[in-house]
Design a protein around this motif. Structure first.
Motif, PDB file in Angstrom:
ATOM      1  N   THR A   1      28.144  28.223  15.666  1.00  0.00           N
ATOM      2  CA  THR A   1      27.229  28.311  16.814  1.00  0.00           C
ATOM      3  C   THR A   1      26.003  29.178  16.477  1.00  0.00           C
ATOM      4  O   THR A   1      24.887  28.863  16.897  1.00  0.00           O
ATOM      5  N   THR A   2      26.231  30.235  15.718  1.00  0.00           N
ATOM      6  CA  THR A   2      25.094  31.068  15.313  1.00  0.00           C
ATOM      7  C   THR A   2      24.131  30.253  14.445  1.00  0.00           C
ATOM      8  O   THR A   2      22.912  30.311  14.629  1.00  0.00           O
ATOM      9  N   PHE A   3      24.728  29.508  13.519  1.00  0.00           N
ATOM     10  CA  PHE A   3      23.939  28.643  12.638  1.00  0.00           C
ATOM     11  C   PHE A   3      23.152  27.615  13.456  1.00  0.00           C
ATOM     12  O   PHE A   3      21.955  27.413  13.260  1.00  0.00           O
ATOM     13  N   LEU A   4      23.844  27.012  14.417  1.00  0.00           N
ATOM     14  CA  LEU A   4      23.225  25.953  15.238  1.00  0.00           C
ATOM     15  C   LEU A   4      22.083  26.516  16.084  1.00  0.00           C
ATOM     16  O   LEU A   4      20.977  25.955  16.101  1.00  0.00           O
ATOM     17  N   TYR A   5      22.342  27.634  16.749  1.00  0.00           N
ATOM     18  CA  TYR A   5      21.316  28.159  17.652  1.00  0.00           C
ATOM     19  C   TYR A   5      20.193  28.885  16.903  1.00  0.00           C
ATOM     20  O   TYR A   5      19.110  29.051  17.458  1.00  0.00           O
ATOM     21  N   GLN A   6      20.483  29.275  15.690  1.00  0.00           N
ATOM     22  CA  GLN A   6      19.389  29.804  14.863  1.00  0.00           C
ATOM     23  C   GLN A   6      18.372  28.693  14.604  1.00  0.00           C
ATOM     24  O   GLN A   6      17.160  28.891  14.757  1.00  0.00           O
ATOM     25  N   ILE A   7      18.890  27.531  14.241  1.00  0.00           N
ATOM     26  CA  ILE A   7      18.006  26.378  14.017  1.00  0.00           C
ATOM     27  C   ILE A   7      17.310  26.003  15.323  1.00  0.00           C
ATOM     28  O   ILE A   7      16.105  25.732  15.347  1.00  0.00           O
ATOM     29  N   ALA A   8      18.075  26.005  16.416  1.00  0.00           N
ATOM     30  CA  ALA A   8      17.510  25.616  17.708  1.00  0.00           C
ATOM     31  C   ALA A   8      16.398  26.574  18.132  1.00  0.00           C
ATOM     32  O   ALA A   8      15.342  26.141  18.601  1.00  0.00           O
TER      33      ALA A   8
END
Lengths: 179, 303
Positions: free
Chosen positions: A62-69
């Motif tokens: 989730t951290t990875f995903l929302y970093q991109i987001a």
């Protein structure tokens, strides 16, 4: 994500199913437009697919995903020269009371009214406070992860979240007292 | 106690807000977005680049750089080793044609003919160099003629002498019947004097010898067709005045024969029996700017 990088598409399906709605709503709350939210979330998922080999299992997905987001949202705002203006739409602030039908019990009506109200109040939050609130509520991230994603300090995040909750609380109390 | 109660109230309130938000926040992305993303995920996994492509991509840049470096170094080395000589720039076809025409010579014949020719030409150059230098203004034809005259340089003479020395060293060996000795001698094993660029001496000598052979056997053009500058250096032709102009004709007698009107001296003329030297009078060669011109060139005539 590691399994998907190795070729397991089912692993990706599971990740997508678990996170797709939250991510979509993250963009929806930030942009206020469903078509932009769809486009941005699709872009982010495409980036996730492309960056599958760069994913490190030491970080939460989730951290990875929302970093991109988060980065993609910043790019989007800069590209469109969209100034994050705080919504001053008084017509939506002062909610019209939902029309009560004969079959609807009174508590259900209150519940619907409260849901519409909280969404409007979130919409009125400053962008930084709104992002922190959404990341906490939608993605379920803790303060450290939010600080990492937004590239700010933990104390700053904590402060923003406290202000956001206070404003929401005040808005709810104020509206209920008025009605 | 009051603060604790306030804190608890706030925490409860925050939980209520979270619950309320969770109930309200129920939007979902449309199904077509789901399908598109899942399809993209599957497609990209299926189109995973093969190991060969990954390998080539990984090594493409280093290999390209290495190739460019190798080519550059090779080119620079090649250019540095090229000898900027006139004879080496002759086309191979000319050299290959010229060489076989030379009949097979014995060692002594080769020595004599080659040395005689080279010395003659170098003497002509030495004389030419002693003449006062005028401001050069060379037309194309003149350049060509001078190039031919200046080709047997002293360096060439040394090379020819070396070649002859080697020919003598090969004396016990019989030359092959259809192989011209001058052009085909391999002197790589010959002990030679120290000289710069020795590494390329064999080819240089071969080319010069072939050029000499070519010059000796090449058909002589008619005197009438020669330009003035070529006529002046020709030993078979004589330049004379006619109707306020010049004509080049064939040498008519033994005095005109073998006398160069450009470099020939009075001594060279008078050594011939019954010959008289007439110096040029207000003659201006075509490649020189002179005070006066139009007069007859130097002549060697019977007298």
């Amino acid at each position: 994500m590691g399994n998907y990088a190795k070729g397991d598409t089912e692993a990706f399906n599971a990740l997508y199913t678990r996170n797709k709605a939250a991510l979509y709503r993250y963009f929806l709350r930030q942009t206020q437009f469903s078509n932009q939210a769809e486009e941005l979330s699709q872009d982010v998922w495409t980036k996730v697919i492309s960056a599958r080999k760069n994913y490190r299992s030491s970080a939460k997905f989730t951290t990875f995903l929302y970093q991109i987001a988060h980065n993609h949202l910043i790019d989007h705002i800069r590209k469109q020269s969209v100034r994050i203006v705080e919504v001053q739409d008084t017509s939506t602030t002062e909610l019209d009371p939902p029309v009560r039908t004969k079959e609807q019990p009174e508590n259900e009506l209150e519940s619907q009214q409260g849901q519409a109200l909280i969404l409007n109040l979130v919409k009125q939050l400053p962008q930084a406070q709104r992002e922190v609130f959404i990341l906490k509520e939608e993605a379920g991230l803790d303060l450290h992860d939010i600080a990492s994603i937004t590239a700010t300090g933990v104390e700053t995040v904590k402060s923003r979240l406290r202000y956001a909750l206070a404003k929401l609380r005040e808005g709810l109390v104020e509206t209920y007292e008025r009605t | 106690m009051r603060l604790m109660n306030e804190h608890n109230d706030t925490t409860n309130s925050d939980d209520d807000i979270s619950k309320l938000y969770a109930q309200a926040s129920t939007e979902q992305p449309p199904l077509h977005i789901d399908d598109a993303i899942l399809a993209a995920a599957q497609t990209l996994i299926k189109d995973k680049p093969s190991a060969t492509i990954a390998f080539s991509r990984r090594w493409a840049v280093p290999v390209s750089i290495a190739a460019v470096i190798i080519m550059s170094v090779s080119l620079v080395t090649l250019i540095q080793h090229e000898i900027p000589e006139e004879l080496t720039s002759l086309p191979e076809s000319v050299l290959s044609q010229a060489a076989p025409k030379k009949p097979a010579l014995t060692n002594s014949e080769a020595k004599e003919s080659l040395l005689a020719r080279m010395r003659e030409d170098s003497a002509a150059i030495a004389l030419k160099d002693k003449q006062p230098i005028a401001l050069a203004r060379k037309p194309a034809a003149s350049k060509r003629s001078e190039k031919i005259v200046s080709s047997p340089s002293p360096k060439t003479l040394v090379a020819a002498e070396e070649e002859i020395a080697f020919t003598e060293s090969l004396a016990p060996l019989e030359p092959q019947a259809d192989t011209p000795q001058v052009a085909s001698v391999d002197i790589s094993a010959t002990p030679r004097k120290e000289k710069p660029k020795r590494k390329f001496a064999p080819r240089q000598m071969e080319n010069k010898a072939a050029m000499a052979a070519f010059m000796a056997t090449a058909p002589t053009p008619s005197c009438e067709s020669l330009p003035i500058s070529d006529c002046l250096v020709s030993l078979q032709c004589t330049l004379t005045t006619k109707d306020k102009g010049y004509i080049c004709r064939k040498a008519r007698n033994h005095c005109e024969q073998d006398f160069s009107q450009k470099t020939g001296t009075a001594e060279q003329c008078t050594t011939k029996p019954n010959c008289q030297f007439i110096p040029g009078k207000c003659f201006c060669p075509p490649d020189v700017i002179c005070v006066c011109g139009g007069g007859p060139p130097r002549m060697c005539v019977p007298g």
